[in-house]
Design a protein around this motif. Structure first.
Motif, mmCIF file in Angstrom:
data_model
loop_
_atom_site.group_PDB
_atom_site.id
_atom_site.type_symbol
_atom_site.label_atom_id
_atom_site.label_comp_id
_atom_site.label_asym_id
_atom_site.label_seq_id
_atom_site.Cartn_x
_atom_site.Cartn_y
_atom_site.Cartn_z
ATOM 1 N N THR A 7 0.780 -1.222 -0.118
ATOM 2 C CA THR A 7 0.116 -0.032 0.055
ATOM 3 C C THR A 7 0.815 1.200 -0.021
ATOM 4 N N ARG A 8 1.870 1.259 0.926
ATOM 5 C CA ARG A 8 2.909 2.410 0.693
ATOM 6 C C ARG A 8 3.517 2.788 -0.314
ATOM 7 N N ALA A 9 3.785 1.657 -0.943
ATOM 8 C CA ALA A 9 4.645 1.658 -2.301
ATOM 9 C C ALA A 9 3.853 2.202 -3.612
ATOM 10 N N GLN A 10 2.555 1.777 -3.422
ATOM 11 C CA GLN A 10 1.491 2.354 -4.240
ATOM 12 C C GLN A 10 1.117 3.936 -4.221
ATOM 13 N N ARG A 11 1.180 4.330 -2.855
ATOM 14 C CA ARG A 11 0.837 5.464 -2.443
ATOM 15 C C ARG A 11 2.186 6.555 -3.099
ATOM 16 N N ARG A 12 3.398 6.092 -2.667
ATOM 17 C CA ARG A 12 4.566 6.763 -3.217
ATOM 18 C C ARG A 12 4.583 6.753 -4.388
ATOM 19 N N LEU A 13 4.453 5.491 -5.360
ATOM 20 C CA LEU A 13 4.223 5.709 -6.702
ATOM 21 C C LEU A 13 3.525 6.786 -7.533
ATOM 22 N N SER A 14 2.339 6.720 -6.920
ATOM 23 C CA SER A 14 1.334 7.846 -7.309
ATOM 24 C C SER A 14 1.731 9.240 -7.026
ATOM 25 N N GLU A 15 2.403 9.436 -5.920
ATOM 26 C CA GLU A 15 3.032 10.885 -5.632
ATOM 27 C C GLU A 15 4.120 11.143 -6.615
ATOM 28 N N ASP A 72 3.605 4.451 24.668
ATOM 29 C CA ASP A 72 2.405 5.328 25.238
ATOM 30 C C ASP A 72 1.754 5.840 23.881
ATOM 31 N N ALA A 73 2.409 5.140 22.587
ATOM 32 C CA ALA A 73 1.755 5.803 21.438
ATOM 33 C C ALA A 73 0.676 5.124 20.911
ATOM 34 N N ILE A 74 -0.203 5.980 20.390
ATOM 35 C CA ILE A 74 -1.645 5.127 19.443
ATOM 36 C C ILE A 74 -1.265 4.487 18.352
ATOM 37 N N ALA A 75 -1.617 3.365 18.008
ATOM 38 C CA ALA A 75 -1.195 2.804 16.877
ATOM 39 C C ALA A 75 -2.313 3.208 15.808
ATOM 40 N N LEU A 76 -1.957 3.194 14.584
ATOM 41 C CA LEU A 76 -3.069 3.456 13.407
ATOM 42 C C LEU A 76 -2.361 2.746 12.357
ATOM 43 N N ASP A 77 -3.071 1.656 11.804
ATOM 44 C CA ASP A 77 -3.044 1.084 10.503
ATOM 45 C C ASP A 77 -4.155 1.889 9.587
ATOM 46 N N ASN A 78 -3.531 2.507 8.561
ATOM 47 C CA ASN A 78 -4.426 3.371 7.903
ATOM 48 C C ASN A 78 -4.477 2.756 6.380
ATOM 49 N N SER A 79 -4.209 1.374 6.233
ATOM 50 C CA SER A 79 -4.141 0.680 5.031
ATOM 51 C C SER A 79 -5.655 1.175 4.217
ATOM 52 N N THR A 80 -6.762 0.875 4.609
ATOM 53 C CA THR A 80 -7.891 0.960 4.204
ATOM 54 C C THR A 80 -8.577 2.226 4.327
ATOM 55 N N MET A 81 -7.983 3.180 4.971
ATOM 56 C CA MET A 81 -8.707 4.473 5.187
ATOM 57 C C MET A 81 -8.321 5.760 3.968
ATOM 58 N N SER A 82 -9.377 6.156 3.869
ATOM 59 C CA SER A 82 -9.163 7.509 3.091
ATOM 60 C C SER A 82 -8.445 8.723 3.663
#
Length: 234
Positions: free
Chosen positions: A160-168, A205-215
């Motif tokens: 997912t991250r690679a596809q986002r980076r490629l689009s940029e 103490d960090a809150i984790a966020l997996d945003n793979s499927t989030m807009s």
């Protein structure tokens, strides 16, 4: 927007490369009236300086002694122009240059040099002395601001991250392939996770966020909600 009735806090957003943390951090800072600092851009600027001065070769061999000696001569700042923020390296706008694949392929080994990290961490801590700051990177919640009132750790799948980076990159007119970008993402993950100095990890103490499927809108709202909850519970 932030008001005088609300306390100023430090917001640390860490995560993997191309996880969307910078866009989220930038938007949150704009919404609440905080200063935004892209710590990754600072490491990219140092990498670009090393490339410009022939301190790093195509096979990633780094002339560490020369780079360390040059650190006092490297000045990094940010300039806001309307909706955009630019990275300045010794007064020159290098925003486009530091986003190139050439810099992306070299930034992790440069970032792993202890003296480089020490110099930039000191600079980042000075930037955040007055609070009212949103900073994103790899070690903000663990090393730069371990006492930050709000910490987030962002991740998404490497694909997912690679596809986002490629689009940029395509949008910016950079010629590359998905395979090259994915290889770069995986390699950077490995270097970031295994370096001896301030390795990439989630603060306890960090809150984790997996945003793979989030807009983008969902990510931004999630982060704003967390900020509002954090302020309400101070």
């Amino acid at each position: 927007m932030n008001t005088t009735t609300q306390p100023l806090i430090t917001i640390a957003i860490d995560g993997y490369s191309s996880s969307g943390k910078s866009s989220m951090a930038r938007q949150l800072a704009k919404t609440i009236g905080y200063r935004y600092i892209d710590s990754g851009a600072m490491y990219r600027a140092v990498t670009l300086y090393a490339m410009q001065h022939n301190m790093i070769s195509d096979d990633l061999a780094i002339d560490e002694q020369s780079l360390i000696a040059a650190l006092p001569e490297i000045d990094i700042d940010f300039q806001v122009d309307g909706e955009r923020q630019y990275t300045l390296l010794n007064g020159v706008n290098v925003e486009s240059d530091i986003r190139s694949m050439a810099v992306s392929n070299r930034v992790s080994p440069v970032s792993a040099i202890p003296a480089v990290r020490h110099a930039l961490v000191k600079m980042q801590q000075q930037m955040g002395q007055q609070k009212g700051i949103v900073m994103d990177g790899r070690d903000i919640g663990t090393t730069v601001f371990p006492d930050a009132e709000m910490k987030v750790f962002v991740n998404a799948s490497a694909q997912t991250r690679a596809q986002r980076r490629l689009s940029e990159l395509i949008e910016k007119g950079v010629a590359t392939t998905y395979e090259e970008v994915l290889s770069n993402v995986i390699n950077r993950d490995h270097i970031d996770e295994t370096r001896a100095e301030s390795p990439l990890r989630k603060a306890d103490d960090a809150i984790a966020l997996d945003n793979s499927t989030m807009s983008i809108e969902e990510q931004n709202q999630w982060l704003l909600n967390l900020y509002n909850d954090t302020i309400a519970n101070l």
